[in-house]
Design a protein around this motif. Structure first.
Motif, PDB file in Angstrom:
ATOM      1  N   ASN A  62      14.947   4.987 -10.636  1.00  0.00           N
ATOM      2  CA  ASN A  62      14.450   6.360 -10.629  1.00  0.00           C
ATOM      3  C   ASN A  62      14.024   6.813  -9.245  1.00  0.00           C
ATOM      4  O   ASN A  62      14.145   7.992  -8.890  1.00  0.00           O
ATOM      5  CB  ASN A  62      13.259   6.488 -11.588  1.00  0.00           C
ATOM      6  CG  ASN A  62      12.114   5.563 -11.198  1.00  0.00           C
ATOM      7  OD1 ASN A  62      12.261   4.346 -11.270  1.00  0.00           O
ATOM      8  ND2 ASN A  62      11.017   6.100 -10.755  1.00  0.00           N
ATOM      9  N   CYS A  63      13.533   5.869  -8.434  1.00  0.00           N
ATOM     10  CA  CYS A  63      13.021   6.232  -7.109  1.00  0.00           C
ATOM     11  C   CYS A  63      14.132   6.720  -6.180  1.00  0.00           C
ATOM     12  O   CYS A  63      13.849   7.292  -5.129  1.00  0.00           O
ATOM     13  CB  CYS A  63      12.305   5.039  -6.491  1.00  0.00           C
ATOM     14  SG  CYS A  63      10.940   4.459  -7.501  1.00  0.00           S
ATOM     15  N   HIS A  64      15.377   6.470  -6.556  1.00  0.00           N
ATOM     16  CA  HIS A  64      16.514   6.860  -5.717  1.00  0.00           C
ATOM     17  C   HIS A  64      17.301   8.015  -6.345  1.00  0.00           C
ATOM     18  O   HIS A  64      18.473   8.202  -6.040  1.00  0.00           O
ATOM     19  CB  HIS A  64      17.431   5.646  -5.481  1.00  0.00           C
ATOM     20  CG  HIS A  64      16.785   4.576  -4.650  1.00  0.00           C
ATOM     21  ND1 HIS A  64      17.497   3.556  -4.064  1.00  0.00           N
ATOM     22  CD2 HIS A  64      15.501   4.376  -4.294  1.00  0.00           C
ATOM     23  CE1 HIS A  64      16.656   2.759  -3.398  1.00  0.00           C
ATOM     24  NE2 HIS A  64      15.441   3.234  -3.536  1.00  0.00           N
ATOM     25  N   GLY A  74      14.318   3.001  -0.572  1.00  0.00           N
ATOM     26  CA  GLY A  74      13.043   3.624  -0.900  1.00  0.00           C
ATOM     27  C   GLY A  74      12.187   2.720  -1.753  1.00  0.00           C
ATOM     28  O   GLY A  74      11.114   2.292  -1.339  1.00  0.00           O
ATOM     29  N   CYS A  75      12.665   2.416  -2.955  1.00  0.00           N
ATOM     30  CA  CYS A  75      11.871   1.622  -3.891  1.00  0.00           C
ATOM     31  C   CYS A  75      11.539   0.256  -3.276  1.00  0.00           C
ATOM     32  O   CYS A  75      12.296  -0.270  -2.443  1.00  0.00           O
ATOM     33  CB  CYS A  75      12.627   1.468  -5.201  1.00  0.00           C
ATOM     34  SG  CYS A  75      11.567   0.881  -6.549  1.00  0.00           S
ATOM     35  N   ASP A  76      10.438  -0.304  -3.733  1.00  0.00           N
ATOM     36  CA  ASP A  76       9.766  -1.435  -3.077  1.00  0.00           C
ATOM     37  C   ASP A  76      10.625  -2.425  -2.291  1.00  0.00           C
ATOM     38  O   ASP A  76      10.388  -2.663  -1.115  1.00  0.00           O
ATOM     39  CB  ASP A  76       9.004  -2.256  -4.126  1.00  0.00           C
ATOM     40  CG  ASP A  76       7.773  -1.537  -4.629  1.00  0.00           C
ATOM     41  OD1 ASP A  76       7.706  -0.305  -4.506  1.00  0.00           O
ATOM     42  OD2 ASP A  76       6.895  -2.218  -5.151  1.00  0.00           O
ATOM     43  N   THR A 111       9.570   7.698  -4.424  1.00  0.00           N
ATOM     44  CA  THR A 111       8.895   6.416  -4.606  1.00  0.00           C
ATOM     45  C   THR A 111       7.435   6.649  -4.998  1.00  0.00           C
ATOM     46  O   THR A 111       6.937   7.775  -4.899  1.00  0.00           O
ATOM     47  CB  THR A 111       8.968   5.600  -3.303  1.00  0.00           C
ATOM     48  OG1 THR A 111       8.519   6.423  -2.216  1.00  0.00           O
ATOM     49  CG2 THR A 111      10.378   5.149  -3.012  1.00  0.00           C
ATOM     50  N   CYS A 112       6.769   5.584  -5.399  1.00  0.00           N
ATOM     51  CA  CYS A 112       5.399   5.705  -5.914  1.00  0.00           C
ATOM     52  C   CYS A 112       4.526   6.518  -4.953  1.00  0.00           C
ATOM     53  O   CYS A 112       4.618   6.382  -3.733  1.00  0.00           O
ATOM     54  CB  CYS A 112       4.798   4.337  -6.165  1.00  0.00           C
ATOM     55  SG  CYS A 112       5.444   3.602  -7.676  1.00  0.00           S
ATOM     56  N   ALA A 113       3.654   7.339  -5.553  1.00  0.00           N
ATOM     57  CA  ALA A 113       2.961   8.408  -4.812  1.00  0.00           C
ATOM     58  C   ALA A 113       1.755   7.929  -4.029  1.00  0.00           C
ATOM     59  O   ALA A 113       1.096   8.729  -3.369  1.00  0.00           O
ATOM     60  CB  ALA A 113       2.540   9.497  -5.793  1.00  0.00           C
TER      61      ALA A 113
HETATM   62 FE1  FES Z   1       9.979   2.470  -7.028  1.00  0.00          FE
HETATM   63 FE2  FES Z   1       7.212   2.278  -7.221  1.00  0.00          FE
HETATM   64  S1  FES Z   1       8.753   1.974  -8.763  1.00  0.00           S
HETATM   65  S2  FES Z   1       8.462   2.676  -5.503  1.00  0.00           S
END
Ligand code: FES
Length: 573
Positions: free
Chosen positions: A54-56, A122-124, A195-197
């Motif tokens: 989802n982050c992408h 982006g994501c972790d 990505t996470c806020a």
């Molecule tokens: Fe992708 Fe947190 S779940 S950055």
């Protein structure tokens, strides 16, 4: 190394290079590319869209914007996929696949004909994986991140993944809110693409990428849905073309000094504990080590200047609007190596001489009014962690910093899941929860170090308890939690010797975590300890046999820089 550029680079082996060029051009033509385009230099775009990430979600428009920049600057963009690790969609944990993604990135960057590459993550785990791969492939590379989510709202309150996810889940477990309320919150935590806020791992790594010099200045924290994020993508595409005439390889950007700057920034933003592992892995690809002693020195000298969740108040969008990485680095200037050079060739000192129009001091504090006088993270030693452990003091309860308690041991993740909420579990708030067999070899080092507070304690109002393990913890989590204990229990580390009822002492002042059991008794218990069975096939086998411990970044030993290469030492037979 070849002098050939564009499509002539890295030819397929047919034993006839002219034939290889002819055939490649012929097949490239089938993509509708004119001869003029096929003569141009090529910018690869490592893209990572996935319906499991989802982050992408914004990846297609980012790729389009980078391509636009590349074309405008006179080169041919060629996007290609690598695997994409969506944090919450992978079993047993995304960490296991970071190294696989780094191999995918390194090999595809090296194997395909590109003169420079833009990496979009982006994501972790994706940004560390891409930086690790780029550091090893060592062709000119530039990182672009997808950017952070913007916040949602619930009853007038701002919500951002994933600190607020945990806060509300903790309240639900404690019986403070009902199912219908948690269901409503669930729909509002991850409100946009990105990505996470909060200052979790993804945000920390985006900032580290910029401070290392691998991303364009000012781009780390632009919200994912902002128009400026697309402008940054276009600029990144143009910058990649600039690298063709002003080549600068990752090995010239990722240096001991830039790694130290990144560590300072990590402390100043009170960033994710995971970033320590990822930065060690990235640095390890260039033969650079970060010792625990140096980490503690940097932590002791570097104040926390950013007031963001999970330890403070704001969100990443606030950080961006407050002045972002540029404003932060200007505050940190006296502590930084100013002669590091970014991917565009600009010295950090020169960047920081440029005027800055605005700083919101509520979010980015000045050095003389910090959130905290010392960095958010420290490394621990002691007889339970002979090769180190990590503790996020900024996210912990100060009254537990000097604490001795009785060990309540969970032998594995499965044991934890089975017993943690058992009403008969013998535990009090004064005890120390111990989780074994959650390190890199045993379990791929999942984010299980944030052991849930047993329901019966949570319902009695207990908000924190000392927890120790060889696991990691989400960058968005908080609590008095000792992580990354090395060597891990599955490697015969002293953690394996802990038994129910033993006394354990945590001392943040002494930077130690100790098992208060006689050394001979510990040695005897370790001699009797049965190591868990290793996976017998496939990638899991490769992983368990080749992964290093947390202080070396949990990278594969055969992927580290050759100065580090120690194939055979970590269990390969
Ligand atoms: Fe992708 Fe947190 S779940 S950055």
């Amino acid at each position: 190394m070849t002098d050939a550029t564009g499509l002539r680079r890295g030819l397929t082996n047919y034993g006839d290079s002219d034939f290889a060029v002819y055939l490649r051009r012929s097949f490239a033509r089938s993509m509708g590319l004119s001869r003029e385009m096929l003569e141009k230099p090529i910018i690869g775009i490592a893209m990572t869209p996935s319906d499991f990430n989802n982050c992408h979600r914004s990846m297609p428009e980012l790729v389009e914007a980078v391509s636009r920049g590349v074309l405008a600057a006179g080169a041919l963009p060629r996007a290609f996929p690598t695997i994409s690790t969506g944090e919450v969609f992978l079993n047993p944990t995304s960490m296991v696949y970071r190294n696989l993604m780094s191999m995918d990135t390194e090999e595809m960057v090296r194997a395909q004909p590109m003169d420079a590459v833009v990496l979009i993550g982006g994501c972790d785990k994706t940004v560390p994986a891409q930086l690790m791969g780029a550091a090893s492939a060592d062709i000119p590379a530039i990182q672009l991140v997808t950017g952070p989510m913007s916040t949602g709202r619930y009853k007038g309150e701002r919500l951002g993944a994933c600190t607020d996810c945990r806060r509300f889940w903790g309240r639900f477990r404690a019986g403070e809110i009902e199912r219908d309320e948690i269901d409503l919150v669930e729909g509002r935590l991850a409100a946009t693409a990105g990505t996470c806020a909060v200052m979790g791992t993804a945000s920390t790594m985006a900032i580290i990428a910029e401070v290392l010099g691998m991303s364009l200045p000012g781009t780390a924290a632009i919200p994912a849905v902002a128009a400026d994020r697309l402008v940054a993508a276009e600029e990144t595409g143009k910058a990649a073309v600039h690298l063709l005439t002003h080549p600068r390889k990752p090995s010239e950007v990722i240096t001991e000094k830039s790694v130290e700057n990144a560590m300072r920034a990590l402390m100043a933003v009170s960033g994710s504990t995971n970033a320590v592992v990822h930065l060690a892995a990235i640095a390890g690809r260039r033969g650079i080590r970060i010792s625990d002693a140096r980490l503690n020195e940097i932590s002791g000298e570097t104040p926390v200047l950013v007031d963001l969740k999970p330890v403070g108040k704001g969100y990443l969008e606030d950080f961006h609007h407050a002045g972002g990485v540029g404003a932060l680095l200007r505050e940190l200037k006296p502590l930084l190596h100013l002669d590091t050079v970014d991917v565009m060739g600009q010295a950090l000192g020169d960047r920081l001489e440029e005027p800055l129009d605005w700083v919101d001091r509520e979010v980015i504090r000045p050095m003389d009014n910090p959130v905290s006088r010392r960095g958010g993270l420290i490394a621990l030693g002691g007889n339970l962690a002979p090769k180190g452990a990590i503790f996020k003091r900024a996210a912990a309860t100060e009254s537990l910093f000097e604490h001795e308690g009785r060990a309540v041991v969970f032998e594995s993740l499965a044991d934890l899941a089975k017993r943690v909420d058992d009403p008969d579990l013998d535990i009090t708030a004064e005890d120390i929860m111990v989780l074994k067999n959650a390190g890199p070899v045993a379990a791929g080092m999942p984010e299980a170090g944030y052991l849930p507070i047993p329901k019966k304690l949570a319902r009695a109002g207990v908000k924190d308890i000392v927890r120790i393990s060889d696991a990691r913890m989400s960058g968005t989590a908080f609590g008095t939690i000792v992580l990354h204990i090395a060597p891990e229990s599955a490697r015969g580390g002293p953690l394996a010797a802990v038994r129910n009822g033993d006394r354990i002492r945590l001392s943040v002042a002494e930077k130690s975590i100790d098992l208060l059991v006689d050394a001979d008794e510990i040695a005897q218990r370790l001699a009797d300890y049965e190591l868990p069975e290793m996976p017998v096939r496939g990638y899991q086998r490769l992983y368990a046999r080749s992964v290093t411990q947390a202080p070396e970044g949990a990278d594969f030993n055969f992927l580290q820089h050759e100065d580090f290469a120690r194939w055979g030492e970590e269990g390969e037979t």
